[in-house]
Design a protein around this motif. Structure first.
Motif, PDB file in Angstrom:
ATOM      1  N   ASP A 158       0.803  -1.198   0.000  1.00  0.00           N
ATOM      2  CA  ASP A 158       0.000   0.000   0.000  1.00  0.00           C
ATOM      3  C   ASP A 158       0.846   1.263   0.000  1.00  0.00           C
ATOM      4  N   ASP A 159       2.034   1.119   0.465  1.00  0.00           N
ATOM      5  CA  ASP A 159       2.867   2.307   0.556  1.00  0.00           C
ATOM      6  C   ASP A 159       4.159   2.050  -0.215  1.00  0.00           C
ATOM      7  N   ALA A 160       4.367   2.840  -1.211  1.00  0.00           N
ATOM      8  CA  ALA A 160       5.548   2.614  -2.039  1.00  0.00           C
ATOM      9  C   ALA A 160       6.825   2.978  -1.296  1.00  0.00           C
ATOM     10  N   ARG A 161       6.692   3.820  -0.321  1.00  0.00           N
ATOM     11  CA  ARG A 161       7.891   4.236   0.399  1.00  0.00           C
ATOM     12  C   ARG A 161       8.220   3.301   1.548  1.00  0.00           C
ATOM     13  N   LEU A 856      -4.921  -7.564  -5.491  1.00  0.00           N
ATOM     14  CA  LEU A 856      -4.901  -7.452  -4.046  1.00  0.00           C
ATOM     15  C   LEU A 856      -6.004  -6.496  -3.603  1.00  0.00           C
ATOM     16  N   PRO A 857      -6.468  -6.656  -2.406  1.00  0.00           N
ATOM     17  CA  PRO A 857      -7.518  -5.739  -1.958  1.00  0.00           C
ATOM     18  C   PRO A 857      -7.089  -4.279  -2.003  1.00  0.00           C
ATOM     19  N   SER A 858      -5.805  -4.057  -1.900  1.00  0.00           N
ATOM     20  CA  SER A 858      -5.333  -2.678  -1.964  1.00  0.00           C
ATOM     21  C   SER A 858      -5.051  -2.223  -3.389  1.00  0.00           C
ATOM     22  N   TYR A 859      -5.300  -3.120  -4.331  1.00  0.00           N
ATOM     23  CA  TYR A 859      -4.976  -2.863  -5.738  1.00  0.00           C
ATOM     24  C   TYR A 859      -3.491  -2.564  -5.923  1.00  0.00           C
ATOM     25  N   GLY A 860      -2.694  -3.095  -5.025  1.00  0.00           N
ATOM     26  CA  GLY A 860      -1.264  -2.862  -5.130  1.00  0.00           C
ATOM     27  C   GLY A 860      -0.638  -3.627  -6.277  1.00  0.00           C
ATOM     28  N   SER A 861      -1.142  -4.766  -6.540  1.00  0.00           N
ATOM     29  CA  SER A 861      -0.652  -5.539  -7.667  1.00  0.00           C
ATOM     30  C   SER A 861      -1.729  -6.542  -8.026  1.00  0.00           C
ATOM     31  N   GLY A 862      -1.541  -7.194  -9.108  1.00  0.00           N
ATOM     32  CA  GLY A 862      -2.540  -8.155  -9.544  1.00  0.00           C
ATOM     33  C   GLY A 862      -2.101  -8.823 -10.819  1.00  0.00           C
ATOM     34  N   ILE A 863      -2.986  -9.631 -11.295  1.00  0.00           N
ATOM     35  CA  ILE A 863      -2.700 -10.349 -12.526  1.00  0.00           C
ATOM     36  C   ILE A 863      -3.979 -10.405 -13.333  1.00  0.00           C
ATOM     37  N   LEU A 864      -3.803 -10.211 -14.608  1.00  0.00           N
ATOM     38  CA  LEU A 864      -4.944 -10.246 -15.521  1.00  0.00           C
ATOM     39  C   LEU A 864      -4.829 -11.504 -16.364  1.00  0.00           C
ATOM     40  N   LYS A 875       3.365  -4.650 -35.110  1.00  0.00           N
ATOM     41  CA  LYS A 875       3.256  -3.212 -34.881  1.00  0.00           C
ATOM     42  C   LYS A 875       1.958  -2.826 -34.189  1.00  0.00           C
ATOM     43  N   ARG A 876       1.302  -3.806 -33.647  1.00  0.00           N
ATOM     44  CA  ARG A 876       0.126  -3.498 -32.837  1.00  0.00           C
ATOM     45  C   ARG A 876       0.229  -4.292 -31.537  1.00  0.00           C
ATOM     46  N   GLU A 877      -0.393  -3.777 -30.543  1.00  0.00           N
ATOM     47  CA  GLU A 877      -0.302  -4.413 -29.232  1.00  0.00           C
ATOM     48  C   GLU A 877      -1.538  -4.061 -28.414  1.00  0.00           C
ATOM     49  N   TYR A 878      -1.710  -4.857 -27.379  1.00  0.00           N
ATOM     50  CA  TYR A 878      -2.787  -4.568 -26.431  1.00  0.00           C
ATOM     51  C   TYR A 878      -2.201  -3.723 -25.298  1.00  0.00           C
ATOM     52  N   VAL A 879      -3.046  -2.845 -24.800  1.00  0.00           N
ATOM     53  CA  VAL A 879      -2.638  -1.998 -23.687  1.00  0.00           C
ATOM     54  C   VAL A 879      -3.745  -2.066 -22.629  1.00  0.00           C
ATOM     55  N   VAL A 880      -3.298  -2.262 -21.390  1.00  0.00           N
ATOM     56  CA  VAL A 880      -4.227  -2.267 -20.258  1.00  0.00           C
ATOM     57  C   VAL A 880      -4.211  -0.876 -19.655  1.00  0.00           C
ATOM     58  N   TRP A 881      -5.386  -0.306 -19.539  1.00  0.00           N
ATOM     59  CA  TRP A 881      -5.526   1.034 -18.977  1.00  0.00           C
ATOM     60  C   TRP A 881      -6.297   0.933 -17.677  1.00  0.00           C
ATOM     61  N   ALA A 882      -5.947   1.809 -16.766  1.00  0.00           N
ATOM     62  CA  ALA A 882      -6.680   1.909 -15.512  1.00  0.00           C
ATOM     63  C   ALA A 882      -7.095   3.352 -15.321  1.00  0.00           C
ATOM     64  N   GLU A 883      -8.356   3.510 -14.933  1.00  0.00           N
ATOM     65  CA  GLU A 883      -8.890   4.850 -14.762  1.00  0.00           C
ATOM     66  C   GLU A 883      -8.977   5.175 -13.279  1.00  0.00           C
ATOM     67  N   PRO A 907       0.642  -3.788 -12.422  1.00  0.00           N
ATOM     68  CA  PRO A 907       1.279  -3.022 -11.342  1.00  0.00           C
ATOM     69  C   PRO A 907       0.209  -2.397 -10.454  1.00  0.00           C
ATOM     70  N   ARG A 908       0.653  -1.496  -9.666  1.00  0.00           N
ATOM     71  CA  ARG A 908      -0.286  -0.817  -8.765  1.00  0.00           C
ATOM     72  C   ARG A 908      -1.265   0.038  -9.566  1.00  0.00           C
ATOM     73  N   MET A 909      -2.509  -0.080  -9.172  1.00  0.00           N
ATOM     74  CA  MET A 909      -3.523   0.704  -9.836  1.00  0.00           C
ATOM     75  C   MET A 909      -3.416   2.170  -9.384  1.00  0.00           C
TER      76      MET A 909
END
Lengths: 946, 207
Positions: A158-161, A856-864, A875-883, A907-909
């Motif tokens: 939850d805390d990057a630091r 993770l419940p904290s959205y700190g990391s995950g897997i899709l 020359k094309r690729e998929y991109v995962v976006w988070a809003e 990665p972290r949301m």
């Protein structure tokens, strides 16, 4: 859930009437179906207006007193807790900034878990909406404990630091805050404090063991170890002790508590403060399988144990649900510390404190049967527990069963109806072994009794245990009674009231029985050579006659049974008994001996024996009165053993005039007995083949010594064949009453003394010597064969033991393997359940593919995880976006791994994460990541609202 | 079961909450004050919600003592979890009353068959509102909401109110009113649709 099903339930979903499964199905479908999604949001908004409409009511509907009570309870409790604590950024998962109040400070975070538990007064109930079981690093300072918790949260990303994050493997090493899934405990248990485990500050390893018990037990062995299967990583050396709050002393009262409850196992009403016993918390999410019965806490069993005397340490108890089932085979055995006698394979027993406490103050070594005393009376129930340093109490038990008073040991030893063999034991156990026979009973009925070191006047009862009936025993009268497991207690020949004979000082215990039998007071005169020899046949003959009378009832029964069997069969008995063999071999027939009289055979040289034995007024032959020739032949070295050996030698049939003195071939073997012949070894060895050589030698020794004493005591009888036979008859029961011997009748074991061999014919000496040598050689061969048999049997036993050891080892290895497999599987299940419990699932659905993001419940990391996403051209690729609240952020670009499943590490949301979606983008040639989505949005998913 | 009027009067002085995320002309509610660290604001929260929540619980439980307990428990939980409330994603009144309603429903089901219902305790506020919908509800007064409910057809109002206040599922409502289950479902859908029509569609608010 398909479209129609979901649409039918949309209204119920909005009104929160659906089950959790239905809710997940609807939400999963609504995420991919725009129609249902829109309709669901519409219904939810409409339903949200209903509680607002409920506010438009009249206050007069509520009683003023109730209003005040509710108001005071709500406001008072909230104010007592003080202001809510501000919520930190890393614990705020919604991510929404506080924009509503311009000058308001950040919203406080709610307390949960152990912190709220520790801050909240114990008397106040725990909110039952979200229970958590927090395990932290230390118990003493609360601040450090809190730091540990915060450190855990930081470690989870939850805390990057956080320094924990920079540590390699921090997430794996640090124990998470174990939050139990939502309904961990029923509402009835809302007020219970949770178990607080004291753990070391270091990161514990998997599979650690916890000791549940009192916080400071006086005995370090107290408590129960509970190993949690791999859920919490604790080091083995940590071995922490769980502390149990004092408040957990009250078991649930009314309904049987469901899974996840906590129970106190212990003796109720043991002490006032109730801190004794073990608390076992059954976490609802863990190891119990679903089909396992709910662990109902034995409130009955806990409260029902007898309040009277507490069971001693070492007792074994069955812990289980009272009245669970009829046969009572459920439950667990718990051996309390200090217990050792119960073996591992002992059958489980119920709590029988009565059996332990009510047992008589028996001496050490008593055996108790622990079982359900009032439940049934079968003897086969329960377990035998042998206390150490004990000896059998069978005698006492039999006396108690028969209602008879015990006899003194000396009386048993001196009882005229018993033939005893008293062997002091020097090894373990110490004591003495006494073998008892009864003359009027079949010889199979004998017993060995092991007595501890008891004085002779100790009260002892003798119980004759009957061995399995042999065919010979079956043919005899009294076989039915002999088959009973417990025979009677003999007190004397005339019944129980018969007084025992006085104790004879056992200077020579090995000859007491015989001496007593014949009425010879061996202790009265130490020099048997003078005083005993002075006794005449008038003193001996009544004793011998009495011996025959003692034998007569049994002999009569045997004769009658034989006659009856012969009559019923119409032909002579086919039993290959040694009786006929004895007759054929020229030995005195058993039938003749059974009657106590010899058949009147014309010219029988032994006919006078009948007169001798059965005349009322007996007067021996004149030549029996002489003493001189005996005195002339006998040599009397000092000391009893030497004397006996001398007596034996002096009675050698070859004349005994000294030519055999010092001849070890004759003198060292008592079996070549006083009668000068080998005691018909062929027949006897066959009969005694079932007993060991040691015992046979012992019996032979007893027989020879007794016979020698008699012969020595009555020197007039020497050379008198008839009197020898009489003596032989008197002595024989001592010899033949051997359990297991199939032909134990008097006269059949010992050969009669062949008077013809006692002649002074020097011409026959050489032949007799050769015969003796031959017989001696035959006997030695037999002894050697027996020794070889013993050795052979020893080898067989060795192989049997080795085979048993190997089989046992293989069985243990097999069991260990199964145990490891089971443990592995359980750990896998626990981890899987853990993942499912902690991960947040976000469903994504596209036109041709579906995906799930586990985060993770904290959205700190995950897997899709994406299934079926098509492969893109170059020359094309998929991109995962988070809003998030700060806009859309490029999370990860990836290529499809079709046709296999595609895994994308997330990665972290971003802060305020509210949507995740996948677009198809043009791959940048420079490697720069796209800042904003430009391609078509293929799919999207929404995190659950918290 | 006590019949409780669906639509009451407007005599209750409702302190109108903030009307939007910007807080334009907003009045900070006691709940907001409590959420931001003022423990004395709990009294205001109780004054604002006790009566309405008690009526709702009494409708569901038909037992004054149980209704009192459910109201107390629900409000205590609401204050306990106040820091978790997000005004951007939900409405305060719905959020607070939702706890009381859940407590009442749990108690009703436990008292009925001593068995928790399937989804009990799994989630407290899982059915959240979209930000635009929540924004829409911020300006909704109890009178407007009650009026919207009052304008439903009688069979729809009965079905919706039974489902909301008494926690009855369509089959239970059907058994109570003597109508087919499918018809009750349709009444629920149509009733919610009508309420939404009167309150305004979310897309309209979004625009």
């Amino acid at each position: 859930m398909n479209h129609d099903e979901a649409r039918d339930l949309l209204a119920e979903y909005a009104l929160e009437l659906v089950t959790s499964d239905e809710r997940r199905g609807i939400e999963g479908h609504a995420e991919s179906c725009d129609i249902c999604g829109l309709e669901a949001r519409l219904y939810v908004q409409a339903a949200a207006a209903l509680p607002i409409a409920a506010l438009a009511g009249a206050r007069a509907d509520i009683d003023a007193a109730a209003y005040d009570r509710i108001r005071d309870a709500v406001a008072g409790r909230a104010m007592a807790h003080g202001a809510p604590r501000p919520r930190s950024a890393h614990t705020r998962r919604s991510g929404a900034p506080h924009q509503s109040g311009a000058a308001l400070p950040p919203a406080p975070a709610r307390e949960h878990g152990l912190r709220s538990l520790l801050r909240r007064p114990p008397s106040e109930p725990e909110p039952d909406d979200d229970f958590s079981l927090d395990i932290f690093a230390d118990t003493t300072p609360l601040t450090e404990a809190e730091e540990a918790l915060w450190g855990l949260e930081r470690a989870w990303g939850d805390d990057a630091r956080s320094p924990a994050k920079s540590r390699p493997g921090a997430v794996r090493d640090v124990m998470p805050d174990v939050v139990m899934p939502h309904p961990p405990l029923p509402r009835e248990t809302a007020g219970w404090p949770l178990a607080v485990a004291t753990l070391p500050r270091t990161a514990p390893a998997k599979g650690s063991r916890f000791r549940l018990g009192r916080p400071e037990p006086p005995d370090p062995e107290e408590g129960s170890d509970i190993a949690f299967p791999g859920a919490w990583p604790l080091p083995e050396e940590a071995s922490p002790v769980a502390t149990v709050p004092e408040a957990a002393t009250e078991p649930p009262v009314a309904p049987p508590p469901p899974r996840g409850s906590r129970f106190r196992l212990g003796r109720a009403r043991r002490d006032a403060d109730g801190d004794e016993g073990s608390d076992i918390a059954f976490p609802g999410a863990w190891p119990l399988p679903e089909e396992a019965p709910s662990v109902a806490a034995v409130p009955d069993a806990v409260t029902e144990p007898p309040a009277a005397p507490p069971p001693a340490r070492g007792s074994r108890f069955r812990l289980g649900r009272a009245r669970r089932d009829a046969d009572g085979d459920e439950g667990s055995d718990i051996a309390f510390p200090g217990v050792e006698p119960v073996s591992a394979d002992a059958s489980p027993v119920t709590v029988v404190p009565e059996a332990v406490t009510e047992s008589p103050p028996a001496p050490k070594g008593s055996r108790f049967r622990l079982g359900r005393a009032p439940r049934d009376t079968a003897d086969d129930e329960g377990s035998d527990i042998a206390f150490p340093e004990t000896a059998p109490l069978e005698a006492a038990a039999a006396v108690a069963a028969s209602g008879l008073a015990p006899l003194p040991l000396s009386a048993i030893l001196e009882s005229p109806i018993h033939e005893t063999e008293d062997v002091p034991l020097t090894g373990s156990p110490k004591g003495r072994r006494i073998r008892l026979w009864q003359r009027d009973r079949p010889p199979e009925e004998s017993t060995d009794i092991l007595f501890p070191d008891l004085p002779l006047d100790a009260g002892v009862a003798v119980v004759v245990r009957t061995p399995p009936a042999s065919p010979l025993a079956d043919a005899r009268p009294g076989a039915a009674s002999a088959s009973r497991p417990w025979a009677r207690i003999r007190r004397g020949r005339s019944g129980p009231a018969t007084a025992a004979k006085p104790v004879i000082p056992s200077e020579e215990p090995e000859s007491d029985g015989l001496a007593d039998l014949l009425g010879i007071d061996l202790a009265a005169d130490a020099d048997l050579s003078g005083s005993i020899a002075a006794r005449t046949h008038e003193e001996i003959a009544p004793a011998a006659e009495q011996a025959l009378e003692d034998e007569s009832p049994r002999l009569d029964r045997l004769e009658a049974s034989q006659a009856a069997s012969a009559q019923s069969a119409g032909e002579p008995s086919e039993e290959p008994s040694d009786w006929s063999a004895a007759e054929e071999s020229g030995q005195p027939g058993r039938a003749a001996l059974d009657t106590g009289r010899r058949p009147p055979t014309p010219g029988d040289p032994f006919a006078f024996l009948d007169e001798l034995m059965f005349e009322d007024d007996f007067s021996g032959p004149a030549h029996l009165d002489g003493e001189g020739e005996v005195e002339g032949e006998r040599r009397t070295p000092p000391g009893p053993s030497t004397r006996r050996r001398g007596l034996v030698r002096g009675h050698r049939p070859s004349g005994g005039h000294g030519e055999f003195d010092g001849d070890d071939d004759y003198g060292m073997e008592p079996g070549a007995d006083a009668f000068g012949v080998s005691p018909s070894l062929g027949e006897e060895s066959l009969e005694l083949s079932e007993i060991g050589p040691g015992r046979r030698r012992f019996l032979n020794r007893i027989r020879d010594e007794a016979t020698a004493e008699l012969v020595t005591a009555i020197p007039e009888f020497r050379g008198d064949r008839a009197l020898d036979d009489a003596i032989h008859l008197a002595v024989a029961p001592t010899i033949v009453s051997v359990p297991g011997v199939t032909s134990p009748m008097p006269g059949t074991v010992l050969p009669r003394y062949d008077r013809s061999s006692d002649s002074d014919d020097d011409d026959d000496d050489g032949d007799r010597d050769r015969d003796r040598d031959r017989e001696e050689h035959t006997r030695r061969q037999q002894d050697e064969e027996e020794d070889e048999e013993v050795e052979d049997s020893g080898g067989w036993r060795l192989w049997a033991i080795l085979f048993s050891l190997v089989a046992f080892g293989a069985l243990g290895a097999l069991g260990y393997t199964f145990y490891q497999l089971k443990q592995t599987r359980e750990e896998a299940n626990v981890l899987e359940a853990k993942v499912q419990s902690f991960a947040v699932q976000i469903g994504l659905r596209g036109d041709n593919f579906v995906g799930v993001a586990y985060m993770l419940p904290s959205y700190g990391s995950g897997i899709l995880i994406l299934d079926g996403i098509p492969t893109l051209p170059e020359k094309r690729e998929y991109v995962v976006w988070a809003e998030g609240t700060e806009g859309v952020k490029n999370m990860r670009s990836f290529q499809s791994a079709a046709p296999s499943r595609t895994y994308v590490d997330l990665p972290r949301m971003p802060v305020g994460f509210r949507r995740i979606f996948v677009t198809e983008e043009v791959r940048s040639t420079s490697g720069a990541r796209a800042k904003a989505p430009t391609g078509v949005e293929l799919t999207s998913g929404f995190p659950p609202v918290r | 079961m006590t019949s409780t009027p669906i639509v009451g009067d407007d005599s209750v002085s409702w302190e109108r909450p903030n009307r939007g995320p910007a807080g334009e002309g907003a009045t900070v509610t006691p709940f907001e004050r409590y959420r931001h660290g003022d423990p004395t604001a709990a009294i205001g929260v109780a004054d604002a919600y006790v009566a309405a929540c008690y009526r709702l619980a009494l409708t569901l439980l038909d037992d004054p003592a149980a209704a009192e307990a459910a109201t107390r428990d629900g409000l205590q939980v609401a204050l306990e979890l106040a820091p978790a409330f997000d005004p951007e994603r939900d409405d305060e009144r719905r959020w607070v009353i939702g706890f009381v309603r859940r407590k009442a429903m749990e108690r009703a089901r436990i008292d009925a068959n001593r068995r928790p219902w399937p989804g009990q305790g799994r989630s407290l506020n899982r059915t959240g509102l979209e930000p635009d919908a929540a924004r829409r509800l911020h300006g909704l007064t109890p009178a407007d909401a009650a009026a919207a409910v009052a304008r439903l057809q009688p069979n729809q109002a009965v079905a919706v109110w039974r489902a909301f206040a008494q926690g009855q599922r369509p089959d239970q409502i059907a058994a109570a009113v003597g109508a087919p289950v499918a018809a009750v479902r349709e009444r629920l859908r149509q009733g919610l649709q009508d309420i939404q029509d009167q309150l305004g569609a979310p897309h309209e608010v979004a625009q």
